[in-house]
Design a protein around this motif. Structure first.
Motif, PDB file in Angstrom:
ATOM      1  N   LEU A 211       0.858  -1.184   0.000  1.00  0.00           N
ATOM      2  CA  LEU A 211       0.000   0.000   0.000  1.00  0.00           C
ATOM      3  C   LEU A 211       0.892   1.231   0.000  1.00  0.00           C
ATOM      4  N   PRO A 212       0.482   2.279  -0.722  1.00  0.00           N
ATOM      5  CA  PRO A 212       1.284   3.505  -0.675  1.00  0.00           C
ATOM      6  C   PRO A 212       1.135   4.178   0.692  1.00  0.00           C
ATOM      7  N   GLU A 213       1.945   5.199   0.926  1.00  0.00           N
ATOM      8  CA  GLU A 213       1.801   5.975   2.164  1.00  0.00           C
ATOM      9  C   GLU A 213       0.454   6.695   2.118  1.00  0.00           C
ATOM     10  N   LEU A 214      -0.297   6.599   3.202  1.00  0.00           N
ATOM     11  CA  LEU A 214      -1.651   7.145   3.221  1.00  0.00           C
ATOM     12  C   LEU A 214      -1.776   8.219   4.297  1.00  0.00           C
ATOM     13  N   PHE A 215      -2.702   9.139   4.040  1.00  0.00           N
ATOM     14  CA  PHE A 215      -2.879  10.301   4.913  1.00  0.00           C
ATOM     15  C   PHE A 215      -4.363  10.500   5.210  1.00  0.00           C
ATOM     16  N   ALA A 216      -4.631  11.175   6.326  1.00  0.00           N
ATOM     17  CA  ALA A 216      -6.016  11.495   6.669  1.00  0.00           C
ATOM     18  C   ALA A 216      -6.502  12.611   5.751  1.00  0.00           C
ATOM     19  N   PRO A 217      -7.721  12.517   5.240  1.00  0.00           N
ATOM     20  CA  PRO A 217      -8.226  13.547   4.329  1.00  0.00           C
ATOM     21  C   PRO A 217      -8.673  14.828   5.028  1.00  0.00           C
ATOM     22  N   ASP A 218      -8.947  14.759   6.324  1.00  0.00           N
ATOM     23  CA  ASP A 218      -9.277  15.963   7.117  1.00  0.00           C
ATOM     24  C   ASP A 218     -10.410  16.795   6.542  1.00  0.00           C
ATOM     25  N   ASN A 219     -11.481  16.110   6.156  1.00  0.00           N
ATOM     26  CA  ASN A 219     -12.685  16.800   5.663  1.00  0.00           C
ATOM     27  C   ASN A 219     -12.452  17.597   4.386  1.00  0.00           C
ATOM     28  N   MET A 220     -11.530  17.154   3.574  1.00  0.00           N
ATOM     29  CA  MET A 220     -11.264  17.897   2.346  1.00  0.00           C
ATOM     30  C   MET A 220     -12.375  17.687   1.325  1.00  0.00           C
ATOM     31  N   GLN A 221     -12.592  18.692   0.492  1.00  0.00           N
ATOM     32  CA  GLN A 221     -13.515  18.582  -0.633  1.00  0.00           C
ATOM     33  C   GLN A 221     -12.799  17.788  -1.729  1.00  0.00           C
ATOM     34  N   ALA A 222     -13.508  16.881  -2.358  1.00  0.00           N
ATOM     35  CA  ALA A 222     -12.897  16.064  -3.407  1.00  0.00           C
ATOM     36  C   ALA A 222     -13.857  15.928  -4.572  1.00  0.00           C
ATOM     37  N   TYR A 223     -13.287  15.577  -5.721  1.00  0.00           N
ATOM     38  CA  TYR A 223     -14.060  15.541  -6.960  1.00  0.00           C
ATOM     39  C   TYR A 223     -13.799  14.220  -7.669  1.00  0.00           C
ATOM     40  N   ARG A 224     -14.869  13.611  -8.178  1.00  0.00           N
ATOM     41  CA  ARG A 224     -14.751  12.333  -8.868  1.00  0.00           C
ATOM     42  C   ARG A 224     -15.621  12.333 -10.107  1.00  0.00           C
ATOM     43  N   PHE A 225     -15.248  11.512 -11.085  1.00  0.00           N
ATOM     44  CA  PHE A 225     -16.091  11.330 -12.262  1.00  0.00           C
ATOM     45  C   PHE A 225     -17.159  10.293 -11.921  1.00  0.00           C
ATOM     46  N   ALA A 226     -18.344  10.477 -12.457  1.00  0.00           N
ATOM     47  CA  ALA A 226     -19.461   9.601 -12.092  1.00  0.00           C
ATOM     48  C   ALA A 226     -20.508   9.590 -13.198  1.00  0.00           C
ATOM     49  N   PHE A 227     -21.413   8.629 -13.069  1.00  0.00           N
ATOM     50  CA  PHE A 227     -22.555   8.536 -13.989  1.00  0.00           C
ATOM     51  C   PHE A 227     -23.748   9.221 -13.327  1.00  0.00           C
TER      52      PHE A 227
END
Lengths: 173, 150
Positions: free
Chosen positions: B24-40
């Motif tokens: 697994l790569p090094e992982l971090f807490a997202p801390d309530n960040m806004q994120a964007y994804r592609f979707a249907f």
């Protein structure tokens, strides 16, 4: 999926080994592979339905691939001008079985299976784990520079005879 | 009392990849960040499912033949809508049918520390998100824009 006009054949892609994913998002879209004979191929995703993903497979030259990565030519330039004058279309199911392989000419490709004219490389390649073992380098020295190149190699103590033993391919213009 | 490390949503599959040599790569807490994804946008379509678990999966070889890539079990996200849109535009030029594979819309939502862990963000805004057990981005991500109406 789109109907495509091609000549159905049997072809075994299982001996191909991955060099890198050139475009990757949750899975490959464009990948660089090398055949057991050392030829470079691109696997280019074009379509899917509920059972299969469809890929176009084409032999490319390393210089042209380098031009594409270097943003000098578009992906459309590569796809529309495969080294062999034809491409393979292959459907891959969920068990990764390759089937319905067809030989197809670039001029027979539906427009949706061709990148746009301005499809220049705007991504980061993801090398395969053993890419270094498989990577080949192609150096082309124009004939008129040959003597000068041999002099340079001689000066650094690397005779041309050793280079010829290492090189699996050489192009002389 | 030491808090137990949450399990990943696809813990079993991740452990299989680890057994094949993947890390697994090094992982971090997202801390309530806004994120964007592609979707249907179509309601019957599966969104927010790793490619490896989709049918048919968009892969060319078994994972034990090449690099075992844990990214197959993560969700691709972007840090800003502009970076997501720029990436989609580049994808669409290269792959005219890309909407069939990854969706035609942009979705956004907030990633909490209870949802999972993220990789470092690349300069183009992309990062992988590994969901924790119980995470369901279908409940927190909403469709905001059609990316193909251009």
């Amino acid at each position: 999926m789109q109907e495509i006009n091609g000549y159905k054949i049997e072809y075994d892609f299982s001996t191909f080994r991955k060099i890198a994913d050139l475009v990757y998002l949750d899975g490959p879209f464009l990948s660089h592979y090398v055949s057991s004979k050392g030829d470079d191929y691109l696997f280019y995703w074009v379509d899917r339905d509920e059972k299969d993903n469809r890929w176009l497979v084409l032999r490319v030259s390393l210089p042209n691939l380098q031009k594409y990565i270097g943003k000098k030519i578009s992906l459309r330039d590569l796809i529309a001008s495969p080294n062999d004058g034809f491409l393979y279309a292959v459907d891959v199911d969920n068990d990764l079985h390759y089937h319905d392989v067809k030989l197809i000419q670039p001029t027979s490709l539906p427009e949706e299976y061709l990148p746009t004219a301005d499809s220049f490389y705007d991504f980061e390649p993801v090398p395969a784990e053993d890419a270094e073992e498989l990577m080949t380098y192609e150096l082309t020295i124009p004939y008129k520079e040959r003597n000068r190149f041999e002099d340079i190699l001689h000066k650094i103590g690397f005779p041309i005879s050793a280079l010829k033993k290492m090189a699996s391919r050489a192009a002389v213009f | 009392m030491i808090a137990k490390e949450p399990k990943f949503k696809y813990q079993e599959q991740i452990e299989k990849l680890v057994a094949l040599g993947c890390q697994l790569p090094e992982l971090f807490a997202p801390d309530n960040m806004q994120a964007y994804r592609f979707a249907f946008s179509e309601s019957g379509h599966q969104n927010h499912v790793p490619q490896y678990l989709l049918n048919p999966k968009r892969m060319l070889q078994e994972i034990d033949k090449g690099r075992a890539n844990a990214s197959l079990l993560a969700l691709s996200c972007f840090t800003t809508s502009e970076k997501a849109e720029a990436f989609y535009t580049s994808l669409r030029k290269a792959f005219r049918n890309v909407a069939i594979s990854i969706g035609e819309s942009l979705s956004e939502g907030r990633l909490t520390n209870e949802d999972g862990r993220k990789t470092v963000s690349a300069p183009n805004g992309h990062f992988d998100f590994y969901e924790y057990e119980g995470c369901d981005l279908n409940k927190t991500f909403v469709i905001t824009k059609n990316l193909t109406n251009k």
